[in-house]
Design an enzyme around this catalytic site. Structure first.
Site: not given
Ligand code: SF4
Length: 459
Positions: A2, A28, A103-104, A252
């Site tokens: 995210c 996201g 995020n995570g 990526y």
């Protein structure tokens, strides 16, 4: 995966946050949300959809305020619905409301949730961000801890990855887990606004004069007195055994114009390409081309190192989105073919090195290889910028079971056959480590199974 955003002390906080979220849209695409404070109330809007769809100008105009946090979501734990979208807000009978975006993924989610529920705390979703918020609010309101002490306690008790922004009507906190798994940067503009973001490229377009990465276990408090940095708790940092940044951010996830973990992402990708070329001493192809876009700089690095042409034989339809972050396999299958189209008459008789960043499920790359041969290529040598992905990620990436990972089903020789390529070679883990300055500060668990925080399933 995210993306988060936080803006403090800007008259158009909502507009700035939306711009930053748009820059992080690649992290996201399922849902997004924003909470904005004008000092009196916090307004919250979250919906399924992309930033530009959910936050058109007339909606932003209805969200006045000088403090805002935002979130773009790719669902990992918890279903893709509005309840699990972020930010989460806790509106209390007494005291100030709190809103949080993170995020995570949390590794000990169930255990912490059960403990809080036993204390009478209610949950509206299955999302990690809500767990962080409820943990903090419980300890700030019921246990009367300062926000900083509550965050330190959270860092001791909640295990996993979290790069987080927390706001009240008039303050903002920015903090990051002791391993610093996901990226988090912040900066200050000329006119005294503070901005925090998952990726530095989101900050670039908002123009801060100063920026830096928040260190693992770092805490920032921003209020009307300015910004106060709290040193990482030494014990926390020591217990975490140092940083474990996600190497896949370089391979990526991040945009190439991101600066993460002390490195330019595009530079790391070029080094990966050069390392792949170094392992191909005896191969003399007509050219090298990427699977666009995340492999562009790897292919460029390969071309430079080998002195062969860098080609763009595949055209990507940018409106399809990222295949890996489409949550359902059926949707992934469909979008892979819609996403890439070969240039007409380009591949006829060519011997091509095709570079891709990774093979996770093998869906997209199989279709691409088939397409390239169909269009006349003589040889396709597939080179992968990561070692085989054999283990699931528990820190915010959707690889829930090992059975989904194609590297667990086939050996390299079998996969070569399965994909129908002329040859297949992955980058070696040591060569990958040589592409970053501090390899021991990275997580490589999806290649090795050596998890910095052991998930309960494999304890
Ligand atoms: S397991 Fe892999 S994807 Fe997950 S944090 Fe570690 S390196 Fe990144």
């Amino acid at each position: 995966m995210c993306g988060i955003l936080g803006v403090y002390n800007h008259s158009q906080a909502a507009e700035l946050t939306a711009l930053g979220m748009f820059a992080e849209q690649h992290r996201g695409q399922e849902s997004c949300g924003m909470a904005v404070s004008d000092g009196k109330v916090i307004r919250l809007r979250k919906r399924m959809g992309l930033v530009k769809e959910v936050f058109p100008p007339h909606i932003l105009a209805e969200m006045p305020g000088h403090i805002a946090i935002g979130h773009v979501r790719y669902p990992t734990c918890g279903a893709a619905n509005e309840f699990n979208s972020q930010p989460h807000i806790a509106e209390l009978f007494v005291g100030t409301p709190f809103a949080l975006a993170s995020n995570g993924d949390i590794v000990n989610y169930s255990e912490v949730r059960q403990r809080l529920e036993a204390e009478g705390v209610n949950f509206n979703s299955n999302n990690d961000g809500e767990l962080l918020l409820k943990f903090l609010v419980f300890h700030i309101i019921r246990k009367e801890l300062s926000p900083e002490d509550a965050i330190r306690l959270l860092m001791r008790e909640i295990k996993g990855a979290y790069s987080t922004v927390l706001m009240t009507r008039d303050t903002m906190h920015v903090f990051r887990d002791p391993h610093g798994i996901r990226p988090l940067v912040w900066g200050e503009t000329e006119d005294g606004s503070f901005i925090a973001a998952s990726e530095s490229c989101a900050l670039d377009i908002l123009g801060p004069k100063f920026k830096e990465e928040l260190p693992p276990a770092g805490i920032l408090r921003i209020d009307s007195n300015g910004c106060q940095r709290f040193n990482a708790d030494a014990a926390l940092y020591r217990d975490a055994d140092g940083p474990r940044h996600c190497i896949f951010e370089h391979i990526y996830f991040s945009r190439p114009d991101n600066y993460a973990f002390g490195e330019n992402v595009y530079t790391v990708r070029e080094r990966i390409g050069a390392a792949l070329a170094a392992a191909d001493k005896d191969l003399c192809p007509d050219g090298v081309m990427p699977v666009p876009d995340s492999s562009n700089f790897m292919a460029l690095g390969y071309a430079k190192a080998k002195g062969i042409p860098f080609e763009m034989g595949l055209i990507r339809n940018h409106y399809v989105g990222r295949t890996f972050i489409k949550p359902k396999q059926t949707v992934r299958d469909e979008s892979a073919r819609q996403k890439f189209n070969p240039l007409p008459n380009f591949f006829e008789g060519k011997r091509i090195v095709l570079v891709d960043d990774s093979i996770v499920r093998g869906t997209t790359i199989g279709k691409i290889v088939h397409l390239i041969f169909e269009h006349g290529a003589k040889e396709v040598h597939l080179r992968i910028g990561s070692p085989p992905v054999k283990y699931s990620c528990y820190y915010g990436i959707d690889t829930p079971t090992r059975t989904e990972l194609v590297a667990n089903k086939y050996s390299v020789a079998e996969l070569e056959k399965h994909l129908g390529v002329t040859s297949l070679r992955y980058i070696d883990l040591n060569a990958l480590k040589g592409c970053v300055s501090n390899p021991d500060e990275y997580c490589h668990a999806c290649f090795t199974g050596d998890y910095p925080i052991l998930p309960k399933e494999i304890q």
